[in-house]
Design an enzyme around this catalytic site. Structure first.
Site, PDB file in Angstrom:
ATOM      1  N   HIS A   1     116.713  25.246 -12.380  1.00 15.06           N
ATOM      2  CA  HIS A   1     117.224  24.192 -13.106  1.00 15.06           C
ATOM      3  C   HIS A   1     118.174  25.227 -14.612  1.00 15.06           C
ATOM      4  CE1 HIS A   1     113.771  25.800 -15.200  1.00 15.06           C
ATOM      5  NE2 HIS A   1     114.042  25.352 -16.085  1.00 15.06           N
TER       6      HIS A   1
ATOM      7  N   HIS B   1     121.597  28.613 -19.307  1.00 11.12           N
ATOM      8  CA  HIS B   1     121.662  30.127 -18.629  1.00 11.12           C
ATOM      9  C   HIS B   1     121.285  29.469 -17.495  1.00 11.12           C
ATOM     10  CE1 HIS B   1     117.861  31.135 -20.723  1.00 11.12           C
ATOM     11  NE2 HIS B   1     117.966  31.447 -19.979  1.00 11.12           N
TER      12      HIS B   1
HETATM   13  P1  2AM Z   1     113.924  30.759 -19.339  1.00 10.11           P
HETATM   14  O1  2AM Z   1     114.136  30.701 -18.043  1.00 10.11           O
HETATM   15  O2  2AM Z   1     114.645  31.822 -20.280  1.00 10.11           O
HETATM   16  O3  2AM Z   1     112.716  32.187 -19.249  1.00 10.11           O
HETATM   17  C1  2AM Z   1     110.539  26.638 -17.917  1.00 10.11           C
HETATM   18  O4  2AM Z   1     109.602  27.901 -18.408  1.00 10.11           O
HETATM   19  C2  2AM Z   1     112.273  26.904 -18.843  1.00 10.11           C
HETATM   20  O5  2AM Z   1     112.274  26.714 -20.365  1.00 10.11           O
HETATM   21  C3  2AM Z   1     112.139  27.814 -18.695  1.00 10.11           C
HETATM   22  O6  2AM Z   1     113.768  27.776 -18.054  1.00 10.11           O
HETATM   23  C4  2AM Z   1     112.097  29.128 -19.469  1.00 10.11           C
HETATM   24  O7  2AM Z   1     113.359  29.491 -19.542  1.00 10.11           O
HETATM   25  C5  2AM Z   1     112.403  27.676 -20.761  1.00 10.11           C
HETATM   26  N1  2AM Z   1     111.600  28.523 -21.775  1.00 10.11           N
HETATM   27  C6  2AM Z   1     112.456  28.617 -23.376  1.00 10.11           C
HETATM   28  N2  2AM Z   1     111.840  28.418 -24.218  1.00 10.11           N
HETATM   29  C7  2AM Z   1     109.871  29.217 -23.474  1.00 10.11           C
HETATM   30  C8  2AM Z   1     109.435  29.869 -23.554  1.00 10.11           C
HETATM   31  N3  2AM Z   1     108.769  30.486 -25.168  1.00 10.11           N
HETATM   32  N4  2AM Z   1     108.386  30.048 -22.909  1.00 10.11           N
HETATM   33  C9  2AM Z   1     108.452  29.732 -21.434  1.00 10.11           C
HETATM   34  N5  2AM Z   1     109.576  28.971 -20.983  1.00 10.11           N
HETATM   35  C10 2AM Z   1     110.583  28.649 -22.060  1.00 10.11           C
END
Ligand code: 2AM
Length: 179
Positions: free
Chosen positions: A40, A121
């Protein structure tokens, strides 16, 4: 519950991302690879909250037109313990506008969000250990440019079910042409 707002992906895009992450998996000594269903693009991470109704209210207030999302390229965020590999998404004006609107709507409902700049991303793998990581240019070629029409955004719940990271859609906001 743990919530975030995302753009879910078309099947053809999931397939292409799985091909790219499959190739990475073959080279890696270790990595936690994102399951196909979980791919996603995050617009806003809400985190742990019990205020589902407020999150839905924020979602319902978003007004934006459908737009074309461009996905492509691969990159790496260096992390101690193993790197995060991602596929890129172009930060177009409609995507930036939508993300800003979602973040504003959530803040108006009292959620405090990370205020780091939005770096769109799609996480393909975490904690990846590779003895000889590809350089930036080689990586960038691993995901071909692809387009998809974004017609909705989704409020997702993230939880571990029987040890498996599971994302469940709880609410959608349709994007509609604005008068
Ligand atoms: P990431 O893939 O770069 O970790 C669910 O966890 C989604 O929320 C993921 O796409 C994650 O990005 C994003 N996300 C952004 N900030 C986060 C945080 N502090 N902790 C966990 N997930 C985060």
């Amino acid at each position: 519950m743990r919530l975030f707002v995302a753009i879910c992906l078309e099947d053809a895009i999931r397939d292409a991302l799985c091909r790219a992450s499959g190739a990475l998996r073959e080279q890696a000594q270790f990595g936690r690879f994102t399951h196909r269903n979980n791919l996603h693009l995050t617009l806003a991470f809400i985190g742990e909250t019990a205020r589902l109704a407020d999150a839905k209210r924020a979602m319902a207030s978003v007004r934006a037109a459908p737009f074309s999302l461009t996905i492509g390229g691969m990159g790496r965020f260096a992390r101690r313990g193993g790197d995060l590999y991602w596929a890129g998404a172009e930060l177009s004006a409609p995507l930036a506008g939508l993300q800003a609107q979602v973040a504003d709507a959530l803040r108006k409902q009292g959620f405090s969000l990370d205020d780091k700049p939005f770096k769109p991303h799609l996480t393909l793998a975490r904690e990846v250990r590779l003895s000889d990581p590809p350089d930036e240019n080689a990586l960038a070629k691993r995901v071909p440019p692809m387009e998809m029409r974004v017609e909705r955004i989704t409020l997702m719940k993230s939880e571990r079910l029987q040890g498996k990271l599971t994302y469940t859609p709880l609410y959608h906001t349709l994007l509609e042409e604005q008068a």
